[in-house]
Design a protein around this motif. Structure first.
Motif, PDB file in Angstrom:
ATOM      1  N   SER A 177     -21.590 -21.559  -3.178  1.00  0.00           N
ATOM      2  CA  SER A 177     -21.265 -23.314  -3.281  1.00  0.00           C
ATOM      3  C   SER A 177     -22.777 -23.708  -3.393  1.00  0.00           C
ATOM      4  CB  SER A 177     -20.852 -23.677  -1.891  1.00  0.00           C
ATOM      5  OG  SER A 177     -19.582 -23.472  -1.583  1.00  0.00           O
ATOM      6  N   VAL A 178     -23.924 -23.212  -2.722  1.00  0.00           N
ATOM      7  CA  VAL A 178     -25.095 -23.657  -2.772  1.00  0.00           C
ATOM      8  C   VAL A 178     -25.686 -23.267  -4.509  1.00  0.00           C
ATOM      9  CG1 VAL A 178     -27.414 -23.321  -1.989  1.00  0.00           C
ATOM     10  CG2 VAL A 178     -25.741 -23.540  -0.529  1.00  0.00           C
ATOM     11  N   THR A 179     -25.196 -22.195  -4.962  1.00  0.00           N
ATOM     12  CA  THR A 179     -25.810 -21.851  -6.323  1.00  0.00           C
ATOM     13  C   THR A 179     -25.189 -22.803  -7.284  1.00  0.00           C
ATOM     14  OG1 THR A 179     -25.837 -19.635  -5.714  1.00  0.00           O
ATOM     15  CG2 THR A 179     -25.432 -19.981  -7.970  1.00  0.00           C
ATOM     16  N   ASP A 180     -23.969 -23.252  -6.990  1.00  0.00           N
ATOM     17  CA  ASP A 180     -23.084 -24.378  -7.967  1.00  0.00           C
ATOM     18  C   ASP A 180     -23.782 -25.636  -7.692  1.00  0.00           C
ATOM     19  OD1 ASP A 180     -21.257 -22.564  -8.760  1.00  0.00           O
ATOM     20  OD2 ASP A 180     -19.726 -23.093  -7.238  1.00  0.00           O
ATOM     21  N   ALA A 181     -24.140 -25.953  -6.552  1.00  0.00           N
ATOM     22  CA  ALA A 181     -25.158 -27.367  -5.974  1.00  0.00           C
ATOM     23  C   ALA A 181     -26.286 -27.350  -6.631  1.00  0.00           C
ATOM     24  CB  ALA A 181     -24.993 -27.293  -4.682  1.00  0.00           C
ATOM     25  N   GLN A 182     -27.020 -26.266  -7.143  1.00  0.00           N
ATOM     26  CA  GLN A 182     -28.252 -26.253  -7.515  1.00  0.00           C
ATOM     27  C   GLN A 182     -28.177 -26.479  -8.946  1.00  0.00           C
ATOM     28  OE1 GLN A 182     -29.760 -22.041  -6.486  1.00  0.00           O
ATOM     29  NE2 GLN A 182     -30.653 -22.903  -4.713  1.00  0.00           N
ATOM     30  N   ILE A 183     -27.230 -26.053  -9.786  1.00  0.00           N
ATOM     31  CA  ILE A 183     -27.053 -26.412 -11.171  1.00  0.00           C
ATOM     32  C   ILE A 183     -26.634 -27.861 -11.257  1.00  0.00           C
ATOM     33  CG2 ILE A 183     -25.405 -25.876 -12.997  1.00  0.00           C
ATOM     34  CD1 ILE A 183     -25.264 -23.121 -11.871  1.00  0.00           C
ATOM     35  N   VAL A 184     -25.902 -28.295 -10.265  1.00  0.00           N
ATOM     36  CA  VAL A 184     -25.420 -30.007 -10.705  1.00  0.00           C
ATOM     37  C   VAL A 184     -26.393 -30.747 -10.099  1.00  0.00           C
ATOM     38  CG1 VAL A 184     -23.777 -31.438  -9.988  1.00  0.00           C
ATOM     39  CG2 VAL A 184     -23.176 -29.250 -10.451  1.00  0.00           C
ATOM     40  N   GLY A 185     -27.333 -30.238  -9.117  1.00  0.00           N
ATOM     41  CA  GLY A 185     -28.372 -31.222  -8.456  1.00  0.00           C
ATOM     42  C   GLY A 185     -29.708 -30.571  -8.409  1.00  0.00           C
ATOM     43  N   PRO A 186     -30.434 -30.430  -9.606  1.00  0.00           N
ATOM     44  CA  PRO A 186     -31.515 -29.569  -9.638  1.00  0.00           C
ATOM     45  C   PRO A 186     -32.469 -30.244  -8.947  1.00  0.00           C
ATOM     46  CG  PRO A 186     -30.965 -30.417 -11.846  1.00  0.00           C
ATOM     47  CD  PRO A 186     -29.753 -30.699 -10.919  1.00  0.00           C
ATOM     48  N   ALA A 187     -32.479 -31.819  -8.888  1.00  0.00           N
ATOM     49  CA  ALA A 187     -33.422 -32.755  -8.170  1.00  0.00           C
ATOM     50  C   ALA A 187     -33.456 -32.474  -6.638  1.00  0.00           C
ATOM     51  CB  ALA A 187     -33.161 -34.185  -8.465  1.00  0.00           C
TER      52      ALA A 187
ATOM     53  N   VAL B 282     -13.870 -27.547   0.613  1.00  0.00           N
ATOM     54  CA  VAL B 282     -14.635 -28.415   1.903  1.00  0.00           C
ATOM     55  C   VAL B 282     -16.050 -28.326   1.792  1.00  0.00           C
ATOM     56  CG1 VAL B 282     -14.826 -28.413   4.255  1.00  0.00           C
ATOM     57  CG2 VAL B 282     -12.560 -28.085   3.318  1.00  0.00           C
ATOM     58  N   VAL B 283     -16.427 -27.012   1.334  1.00  0.00           N
ATOM     59  CA  VAL B 283     -18.083 -26.989   1.257  1.00  0.00           C
ATOM     60  C   VAL B 283     -18.684 -27.673   0.234  1.00  0.00           C
ATOM     61  CG1 VAL B 283     -20.038 -25.254   1.275  1.00  0.00           C
ATOM     62  CG2 VAL B 283     -17.793 -24.619   2.667  1.00  0.00           C
ATOM     63  N   THR B 284     -17.958 -27.776  -1.062  1.00  0.00           N
ATOM     64  CA  THR B 284     -18.428 -28.510  -1.961  1.00  0.00           C
ATOM     65  C   THR B 284     -18.383 -29.784  -1.972  1.00  0.00           C
ATOM     66  OG1 THR B 284     -17.305 -26.460  -3.564  1.00  0.00           O
ATOM     67  CG2 THR B 284     -17.674 -28.591  -4.726  1.00  0.00           C
ATOM     68  N   ASN B 285     -17.462 -30.538  -1.377  1.00  0.00           N
ATOM     69  CA  ASN B 285     -17.316 -31.869  -1.076  1.00  0.00           C
ATOM     70  C   ASN B 285     -18.617 -32.492  -0.264  1.00  0.00           C
ATOM     71  OD1 ASN B 285     -14.980 -32.148  -2.328  1.00  0.00           O
ATOM     72  ND2 ASN B 285     -13.556 -32.362  -0.819  1.00  0.00           N
ATOM     73  N   LEU B 286     -18.697 -31.646   0.896  1.00  0.00           N
ATOM     74  CA  LEU B 286     -19.991 -31.862   1.913  1.00  0.00           C
ATOM     75  C   LEU B 286     -21.188 -31.814   0.773  1.00  0.00           C
ATOM     76  CD1 LEU B 286     -18.942 -29.717   4.767  1.00  0.00           C
ATOM     77  CD2 LEU B 286     -18.657 -32.207   4.714  1.00  0.00           C
ATOM     78  N   LEU B 287     -21.430 -30.631   0.270  1.00  0.00           N
ATOM     79  CA  LEU B 287     -22.690 -30.517  -0.671  1.00  0.00           C
ATOM     80  C   LEU B 287     -22.697 -31.637  -1.650  1.00  0.00           C
ATOM     81  CD1 LEU B 287     -22.770 -26.773  -1.308  1.00  0.00           C
ATOM     82  CD2 LEU B 287     -24.063 -28.123   0.311  1.00  0.00           C
ATOM     83  N   SER B 288     -21.683 -32.124  -2.277  1.00  0.00           N
ATOM     84  CA  SER B 288     -21.507 -33.155  -3.257  1.00  0.00           C
ATOM     85  C   SER B 288     -21.758 -34.529  -2.441  1.00  0.00           C
ATOM     86  CB  SER B 288     -20.231 -33.311  -3.999  1.00  0.00           C
ATOM     87  OG  SER B 288     -19.968 -32.132  -4.668  1.00  0.00           O
ATOM     88  N   ASN B 289     -21.250 -34.730  -1.538  1.00  0.00           N
ATOM     89  CA  ASN B 289     -21.746 -35.591  -0.481  1.00  0.00           C
ATOM     90  C   ASN B 289     -23.135 -35.907  -0.385  1.00  0.00           C
ATOM     91  OD1 ASN B 289     -20.554 -38.214   1.196  1.00  0.00           O
ATOM     92  ND2 ASN B 289     -21.866 -36.893   2.554  1.00  0.00           N
ATOM     93  N   ALA B 290     -23.693 -34.893   0.167  1.00  0.00           N
ATOM     94  CA  ALA B 290     -25.244 -34.860   0.473  1.00  0.00           C
ATOM     95  C   ALA B 290     -25.969 -35.195  -0.927  1.00  0.00           C
ATOM     96  CB  ALA B 290     -25.660 -33.541   1.004  1.00  0.00           C
ATOM     97  N   ARG B 291     -25.519 -34.600  -2.037  1.00  0.00           N
ATOM     98  CA  ARG B 291     -26.406 -34.906  -3.235  1.00  0.00           C
ATOM     99  C   ARG B 291     -26.101 -36.312  -3.659  1.00  0.00           C
ATOM    100  NH1 ARG B 291     -24.236 -34.747  -8.215  1.00  0.00           N
ATOM    101  NH2 ARG B 291     -22.235 -33.700  -7.271  1.00  0.00           N
ATOM    102  N   ARG B 292     -24.966 -37.058  -3.585  1.00  0.00           N
ATOM    103  CA  ARG B 292     -24.775 -38.193  -4.047  1.00  0.00           C
ATOM    104  C   ARG B 292     -25.438 -39.313  -3.186  1.00  0.00           C
ATOM    105  NH1 ARG B 292     -18.274 -37.822  -5.504  1.00  0.00           N
ATOM    106  NH2 ARG B 292     -18.117 -36.701  -7.359  1.00  0.00           N
ATOM    107  N   HIS B 293     -25.535 -39.155  -1.944  1.00  0.00           N
ATOM    108  CA  HIS B 293     -26.035 -40.235  -1.103  1.00  0.00           C
ATOM    109  C   HIS B 293     -27.132 -39.797  -0.525  1.00  0.00           C
ATOM    110  CE1 HIS B 293     -21.862 -41.865  -1.431  1.00  0.00           C
ATOM    111  NE2 HIS B 293     -21.417 -40.366  -0.828  1.00  0.00           N
ATOM    112  N   THR B 294     -28.071 -39.018  -1.247  1.00  0.00           N
ATOM    113  CA  THR B 294     -29.627 -38.766  -0.723  1.00  0.00           C
ATOM    114  C   THR B 294     -30.454 -38.760  -2.009  1.00  0.00           C
ATOM    115  OG1 THR B 294     -29.214 -36.484  -0.852  1.00  0.00           O
ATOM    116  CG2 THR B 294     -29.043 -37.452   1.195  1.00  0.00           C
TER     117      THR B 294
END
Length: 474
Positions: free
Chosen positions: A337-347, A371-383
């Motif tokens: 999940s973190v690997t995927d999040a790094q690709i979507v949110g490199p900033a 569940v984990v993807t939603n939590l990471l997406s939530n952190a990425r979108r709102h920070t």
């Protein structure tokens, strides 16, 4: 005959019947006891009179062919005493009048007295013209002596006694009935209060809005040591359950209405976009414009399909549909999940805090990944960009569970929003304004999926530290 339906009438009727039966039994036993006592007294008098008659016979020394010489004297006998001497079938008898004089007995009376058996037995005989007599007979040599006393005094006493017993029994029954009605009504007054409370609640329109607190039976009537108190406590408990159930139903209906309104609002935006680009394509059949329009239509259709899938998943979870159960490696799931999040949110800066040994739970791998993807997406979108998001994993041996955390050092969740972050279609509106389209179902899905696995998810947040903690049974 129709029985009384009122509880007061039935209890009072039972008391009256009981008092009447007891009075009749007591009266009968009393009458029998007094009758026996008076009869024994009369038998004693008859025996004494008989002894005097036998003594007079022995004193007279009469011949066998004629009665004793002093038969014409009373010999100290009481008024009403009958005496008969029967010798060789020759009978002579008299009765003492109330004036103390002797009066000869008629042949019918003597014949009736001759039926008395000689011996120690006392018998009651009905003498013509004289009434009932208590009679005793014995044989002295060749002479049978028969004496008797009237039972009139006993009969009059018993008749008077029965009359008084009937009067007092009737008076007792009437008094008992009145007292029973008064006491029963007084004792049933709490029960009428219970019925009044039930009627008051039955008049409340239960189908309109939230019920809240309804009527209650007063606490002073809820003494469980009494039957009425037990009924009152049971009614109050029932009313409490009813209020909570109706309020919960009302809240559920409000949630359904709000859910439908939010879902309609979310679906309206992509549908309006699709409709607008479709109309634009029809008005301007330019290939370049058509390609652009179809791209937007496809994008909005994908967004709408994703929303419908999320709604369908929530409906299935609410209905208690079983999830797939197989071993899931949370360590590998967190890394992926973190690997995927790094690709979507490199900033953003992404970090892992994992144990050396794999942490395995039983569940639906696809849903837990969601569940984990939603939590990471939530952190990425709102920070904002540059925020550090750390995914941690550990085991809790005390609770025999696996604990996964998603922590960021962003601006935090507003305090007024924190109680509602897991509600459906809930969004941040200030410091966590999203920069891309979201339906507001991510955290709600995360909570529903976690609870379907028997786990729990909570959030703690303040500026500079926001942490979502996911606990799953191992």
């Amino acid at each position: 005959m129709k029985m009384p339906t009122s509880l007061t009438a039935r209890v009072a009727g039972a008391v009256v019947v009981l008092v009447a039966v007891v009075s009749i039994v007591i009266s009968a036993l009393t009458t029998a006891a007094i009758s026996s006592y008076l009869t024994r007294q009369l038998d004693t008098k008859v025996s004494a009179s008989h002894d005097r008659a036998v003594g007079a016979l022995n004193k007279g020394g009469h011949e066998a062919s004629k009665p004793p010489p002093d038969i014409e004297n009373a010999h100290g006998q009481d008024a009403g005493t009958v005496t008969v001497y029967l010798t060789n079938s020759v009978a002579n008898g008299n009765v003492i009048t109330p004036a103390g004089e002797l009066d000869q007995l008629s042949a019918q009376v003597i014949a009736a007295l001759e039926q008395a058996p000689a011996g120690t037995t006392f018998v009651t005989i009905d003498l013509p013209g004289l009434g009932q007599y208590r009679v005793h007979a014995s044989t002295v040599d060749t002479t049978t002596v028969i004496t008797g006393l009237p039972t009139k005094d006993i009969d009059d006493t018993l008749a008077s006694l029965v009359g008084w017993e009937a009067f007092f029994s009737g008076l007792g029954v009437v008094t008992a009935g009145g007292v029973a009605v008064f006491v029963v009504r007084r004792q049933l007054r709490p029960l009428r209060k219970v019925a009044q409370t039930a009627r008051a609640v039955s008049g409340i329109p239960l189908a309109t809005g939230e019920i809240g607190m309804t009527a209650r039976v007063p606490d002073k009537l809820t003494d469980e040591r009494t039957e009425v108190g037990q009924v009152a406590v049971a009614l109050n408990t029932l009313l409490g359950h009813m209020e909570r159930a109706l309020d919960a139903r009302h809240r559920s209906e409000l949630q359904v209405r709000q859910f439908v309104a939010d879902a309609s609002h979310e679906l309206r935006t992509p549908l309006t976009t699709i409709q607008g680009y479709a109309e634009l394509s029809l008005r301007r059949p330019d290939p370049e414009q058509l390609t652009h329009a179809m791209g937007k239509v496809k994008s909005e259709a994908h967004r709408m399909a994703s929303l419908v899938e999320d709604l369908l998943l929530l409906a299935r979870l609410d209905a208690g549909r079983p999830l797939e159960r197989r071993p899931v490696d949370l360590t590998w799931l967190a890394m992926e999940s973190v690997t995927d999040a790094q690709i979507v949110g490199p900033a953003h800066r992404w970090a892992l805090d994992l144990p050396e040994e794999p942490v395995v739970v039983t569940g639906d791998e696809q849903r837990l990944h969601q569940v984990v993807t939603n939590l990471l997406s939530n952190a990425r979108r709102h920070t904002p960009a540059g925020t550090t998001v750390t995914v941690g994993l550990r085991t809790d041996d005390t609770r025999h569970s696996a604990v996964l955390t998603v922590r960021d050092n962003g601006p935090g969740i507003p305090s007024d929003l924190q109680p509602n972050v897991f509600k459906r279609f809930s969004r941040a509106d200030t410091s966590r304004t999203r920069d891309s389209g979201g339906s507001g179902l991510g955290l709600s899905l995360a909570q529903s999926i976690t609870e379907a696995h028997g786990g729990a998810i909570v959030v703690t947040s303040h500026p500079g530290d926001t942490c979502f903690t996911l606990s799953l049974p191992r």
